[in-house]
Design an enzyme around this catalytic site. Structure first.
Site: not given
Length: 156
Positions: A117, A136
């Site tokens: 991330d 995501d």
């Protein structure tokens, strides 16, 4: 089903290319953070071993393999659903977005043991400690799109 394939393919490719660029080319794994458009858009390296917001991150390899398995089950269920109920074009694209994003995060778990991330967004004086990635975003948009357009296509 070719619509699902191509939407998933390009989603997966965009996700993996963005992660490779940020993690390896920009060397965010070492640098840790890069301010892009502060305070709104920043790159902050975060290795997520759990699910959303790092939930269940302390369960190690058990959680890793469970989440990989769950991603495959969810992808198979979505494929079965759109094959059986055959939504319209937007529903098929949504399914591809969800599947491509899920498989992008699966590859991260295989390669790194965690999901890479790196996107961090802050607005309006609220400091956001969480990071996310392209997968995501597409998983969220795909799931929302399936809610809106996932039903069988109506005859006109």
């Amino acid at each position: 089903m070719t619509t699902v394939f191509w939407a998933g393919f390009w989603t997966f490719l965009l996700d993996q290319a963005s992660k490779y660029f940020v993690v390896h080319f920009l060397d965010l794994r070492v640098r840790g953070e890069i301010d892009v458009l502060p305070p709104f858009i920043n790159l902050r390296m975060a290795w997520n071993t759990g699910i959303n917001f790092g939930l269940f991150a302390d369960n190690g390899d058990v959680a890793r393999w469970f989440l990989i398995g769950m991603a495959f089950v969810i992808c198979a269920a979505v494929l079965f659903w759109v094959h059986k109920d055959r939504p319209g074009r937007l529903g098929l694209i949504s399914a591809g977005l969800l599947i491509g994003g899920a498989l992008g995060n699966v590859v991260d778990r295989f390669l790194y043991g965690a999901v890479a991330d790196f996107l961090n967004m802050t607005c309006c004086g609220i400091s956001n400690p969480y990071a996310f990635n392209v997968a995501d975003i597409t998983i969220f948009i795909g799931a929302f799109g399936l809610v809106l357009w996932g039903g069988p296509q109506k005859a006109t």
